[in-house]
Write a protein that holds these residues in place. Sequence first.
Motif, PDB file in Angstrom:
ATOM      1  N   GLU A 187       0.868  -1.171   0.000  1.00 56.59           N
ATOM      2  CA  GLU A 187       0.000   0.000   0.000  1.00 56.59           C
ATOM      3  C   GLU A 187       0.906   1.222   0.000  1.00 56.59           C
ATOM      4  O   GLU A 187       1.824   1.312   0.816  1.00 56.59           O
ATOM      5  CB  GLU A 187      -0.905   0.014   1.224  1.00 56.59           C
ATOM      6  CG  GLU A 187      -1.860   1.203   1.232  1.00 56.59           C
ATOM      7  CD  GLU A 187      -2.774   1.224   2.444  1.00 56.59           C
ATOM      8  OE1 GLU A 187      -3.560   2.193   2.561  1.00 56.59           O
ATOM      9  OE2 GLU A 187      -2.682   0.303   3.276  1.00 56.59           O
ATOM     10  N   GLN A 217     -10.749   6.556   2.711  1.00 58.80           N
ATOM     11  CA  GLN A 217     -11.600   5.705   1.874  1.00 58.80           C
ATOM     12  C   GLN A 217     -10.919   5.306   0.562  1.00 58.80           C
ATOM     13  O   GLN A 217     -11.578   4.864  -0.365  1.00 58.80           O
ATOM     14  CB  GLN A 217     -12.921   6.432   1.577  1.00 58.80           C
ATOM     15  CG  GLN A 217     -13.778   6.646   2.816  1.00 58.80           C
ATOM     16  CD  GLN A 217     -15.101   7.303   2.467  1.00 58.80           C
ATOM     17  OE1 GLN A 217     -15.160   8.261   1.682  1.00 58.80           O
ATOM     18  NE2 GLN A 217     -16.179   6.786   3.043  1.00 58.80           N
ATOM     19  N   TYR A 220      -7.772   3.001  -1.183  1.00 58.65           N
ATOM     20  CA  TYR A 220      -6.749   1.965  -1.069  1.00 58.65           C
ATOM     21  C   TYR A 220      -5.850   2.083  -2.288  1.00 58.65           C
ATOM     22  O   TYR A 220      -6.274   1.824  -3.423  1.00 58.65           O
ATOM     23  CB  TYR A 220      -7.381   0.578  -0.994  1.00 58.65           C
ATOM     24  CG  TYR A 220      -6.373  -0.552  -0.947  1.00 58.65           C
ATOM     25  CD1 TYR A 220      -5.230  -0.477  -0.152  1.00 58.65           C
ATOM     26  CD2 TYR A 220      -6.573  -1.721  -1.683  1.00 58.65           C
ATOM     27  CE1 TYR A 220      -4.320  -1.513  -0.098  1.00 58.65           C
ATOM     28  CE2 TYR A 220      -5.654  -2.778  -1.627  1.00 58.65           C
ATOM     29  CZ  TYR A 220      -4.536  -2.660  -0.833  1.00 58.65           C
ATOM     30  OH  TYR A 220      -3.626  -3.691  -0.778  1.00 58.65           O
ATOM     31  N   HIS A 265      -8.037  -6.379   2.045  1.00 56.42           N
ATOM     32  CA  HIS A 265      -8.126  -4.963   2.455  1.00 56.42           C
ATOM     33  C   HIS A 265      -9.572  -4.493   2.460  1.00 56.42           C
ATOM     34  O   HIS A 265     -10.006  -3.785   3.384  1.00 56.42           O
ATOM     35  CB  HIS A 265      -7.303  -4.087   1.508  1.00 56.42           C
ATOM     36  CG  HIS A 265      -7.321  -2.634   1.897  1.00 56.42           C
ATOM     37  ND1 HIS A 265      -6.425  -2.081   2.778  1.00 56.42           N
ATOM     38  CD2 HIS A 265      -8.165  -1.613   1.538  1.00 56.42           C
ATOM     39  CE1 HIS A 265      -6.696  -0.794   2.950  1.00 56.42           C
ATOM     40  NE2 HIS A 265      -7.744  -0.487   2.200  1.00 56.42           N
ATOM     41  N   LEU A 266     -10.344  -4.878   1.456  1.00 56.30           N
ATOM     42  CA  LEU A 266     -11.745  -4.452   1.389  1.00 56.30           C
ATOM     43  C   LEU A 266     -12.544  -5.064   2.543  1.00 56.30           C
ATOM     44  O   LEU A 266     -13.467  -4.422   3.080  1.00 56.30           O
ATOM     45  CB  LEU A 266     -12.357  -4.855   0.052  1.00 56.30           C
ATOM     46  CG  LEU A 266     -11.765  -4.158  -1.186  1.00 56.30           C
ATOM     47  CD1 LEU A 266     -12.452  -4.655  -2.454  1.00 56.30           C
ATOM     48  CD2 LEU A 266     -11.893  -2.639  -1.077  1.00 56.30           C
ATOM     49  N   HIS A 291     -11.669  -2.973   5.478  1.00 53.94           N
ATOM     50  CA  HIS A 291     -12.057  -1.562   5.339  1.00 53.94           C
ATOM     51  C   HIS A 291     -13.288  -1.483   4.425  1.00 53.94           C
ATOM     52  O   HIS A 291     -13.190  -1.106   3.251  1.00 53.94           O
ATOM     53  CB  HIS A 291     -10.909  -0.739   4.751  1.00 53.94           C
ATOM     54  CG  HIS A 291      -9.646  -0.805   5.560  1.00 53.94           C
ATOM     55  ND1 HIS A 291      -8.749  -1.847   5.442  1.00 53.94           N
ATOM     56  CD2 HIS A 291      -9.148   0.038   6.504  1.00 53.94           C
ATOM     57  CE1 HIS A 291      -7.741  -1.625   6.277  1.00 53.94           C
ATOM     58  NE2 HIS A 291      -7.953  -0.491   6.937  1.00 53.94           N
ATOM     59  N   THR A 334     -14.244   1.580   1.982  1.00 50.37           N
ATOM     60  CA  THR A 334     -13.401   1.992   0.849  1.00 50.37           C
ATOM     61  C   THR A 334     -14.273   2.392  -0.338  1.00 50.37           C
ATOM     62  O   THR A 334     -15.193   1.662  -0.726  1.00 50.37           O
ATOM     63  CB  THR A 334     -12.459   0.838   0.435  1.00 50.37           C
ATOM     64  OG1 THR A 334     -11.641   0.486   1.554  1.00 50.37           O
ATOM     65  CG2 THR A 334     -11.580   1.246  -0.728  1.00 50.37           C
ATOM     66  N   VAL A 357     -10.204   2.513  -5.255  1.00 48.75           N
ATOM     67  CA  VAL A 357      -8.999   1.676  -5.311  1.00 48.75           C
ATOM     68  C   VAL A 357      -8.106   2.226  -6.408  1.00 48.75           C
ATOM     69  O   VAL A 357      -8.554   2.391  -7.558  1.00 48.75           O
ATOM     70  CB  VAL A 357      -9.332   0.195  -5.592  1.00 48.75           C
ATOM     71  CG1 VAL A 357      -8.054  -0.600  -5.871  1.00 48.75           C
ATOM     72  CG2 VAL A 357     -10.079  -0.413  -4.421  1.00 48.75           C
TER      73      VAL A 357
END
Length: 549
Positions: free
Chosen positions: A417, A440, A442, A465-466, A469, A472, A475
């Motif tokens: 990231e 919000q 990534y 990751h989603l 989080h 989000t 992306v």
Amino acid sequence: MTRISQWLPFLAWPRPGLPLLRGEAIAALTIVLVMIPQSVAYASLAGMPLVAGLYASFLPALAAVMFSASTRLSVGPSALTSVLVGASLMGMAPPGSDEWVALAVWLALLSGGLQLALGAGGAAWVLNLVSSPVLAGFSQAAALLIIASQIPALLGLKGGLTSLLGQPEFDTVALAFGVLSLLLFVLGKRFAPRMPMVLLVLAASAALASWTGYSGYGAVIGALPAGLPSFYVPGLLSWDSFQKLMVPALVIALVSSLEMASSAKIESQHEGKRWNASQDLVGQGMGKIVSAFCASFPTSTSFSRSAITLYSGAKTGWATVAVTVFMLVVLLFFTPALQHVPRAVLAAVVVAAVSGLIRPDTLPRLWRIDRVEALTGLVTFALTLYFSPRIYWGVLAGVLMGLAHFLYLRLHPRIIEVGVHPDGSMRDRHLWKLPPLSQQVYALRMDGALDFASASAFERALVEHLAAHPDTRDVVLFAQPINRVDATGVEVFMQLRAMLAARGIALHISGIKLPVEQVLERAGALEPGPLLHMYRTDADALHALESTT
């Protein structure tokens, strides 16, 4: 270079004039002074009749250079290849016997045929299978085994090394010859490197052994046949012997190719030209095949002699032609002069030659670079010693470890990231403790190809990751490091895009390479939509995100 010159590179050699031939002959004489004692000594390592070492330095050397792109390679017996031959045939026949010679010839044909096929097929990439740590580990272990095998002869020990544990008996004259010769080699290399110390010591020891009568009762080389090698065709190889020889032949081909590469690269760099690995593989294969028909064993490129060839003033392949002429004279007239050389002196030649392979700092240096590669070198070293005399298993184990490490890295690409560093660059957010682009957003980057090996890791990073989080909304894929995508990568990409669209998450792609973009477009993976945004640069992507968040 014309097409015929590509297959027959010797046709592109310059026409020889008197000044060129004079310089090449002087360089060739320097090479021959080193080649003669090494060839005989390495033949003993291979368990062959000693004259076979001279045969391997005659026509095989000429054939190899004629078909190589690198014209200043010194081809003939080498320490690593010779010890591989001796180790591979151990237990299959008595060393030096007719059956042993036939098996060694088949090793030359099989390993030479492999190199010839790889070179003609343009498959020089196979050389990359043996990494530097594997070769380092193997060469260190092989050097120790070679030295250990020569200690009895060097010290005049009556019996093997195990006799040292009991009440060893020594031939004191042989001990004196061996230790004094080794000392002279070491001192000569340090204080008189231009002097042909090895040949001088051999000549002096032969004269002394003959004058004192030692050659009448002590261990000496003995009579060598004078004359040229006869054309030799081995008998048919049984299926059982073929199975036993294939793995050693493969390892000999790989190790020999790497020995060639180390010398050829130096020549190419010296000349400022591109190295033609495939053509040099053809040359190495031809050298081994010609060596087989001379009743000899697999040849290879000697790094030390190639360095002498390069720095003694040799400029073209005509230097090897001159070497062949000198070796012709030696075979016809001077082989009787070698019969009085004590075996202890020959052992000293081997020990002095291979001692340079022992470099205790190699593994610590590898440890500082990459611990996995250091471990690969260490395992290769340990298994080469453990499996002795079947030392080729150490190389194969190292190759498999290297491939396993490579596959692990391909299956676990670096996916990070990213965040904006104070200097404006995009870096690993967690490593540098940087804030996210937005709560919000990534932003990720994958360093490597998006293919069957890495696609699942890419998918896992995004999905995890989603899941962690769920808020989000955007992306961002910084795609510049992705240099290739295959069918699996396309399929995973399309699935992820559909998943993001179903959740109302926008996908931003920055800096995608044209070849990757073209593949995705042909697959319909980049169909325009309100949730897909493409940017040519990372700066454009960051600017667009700032305006929307």
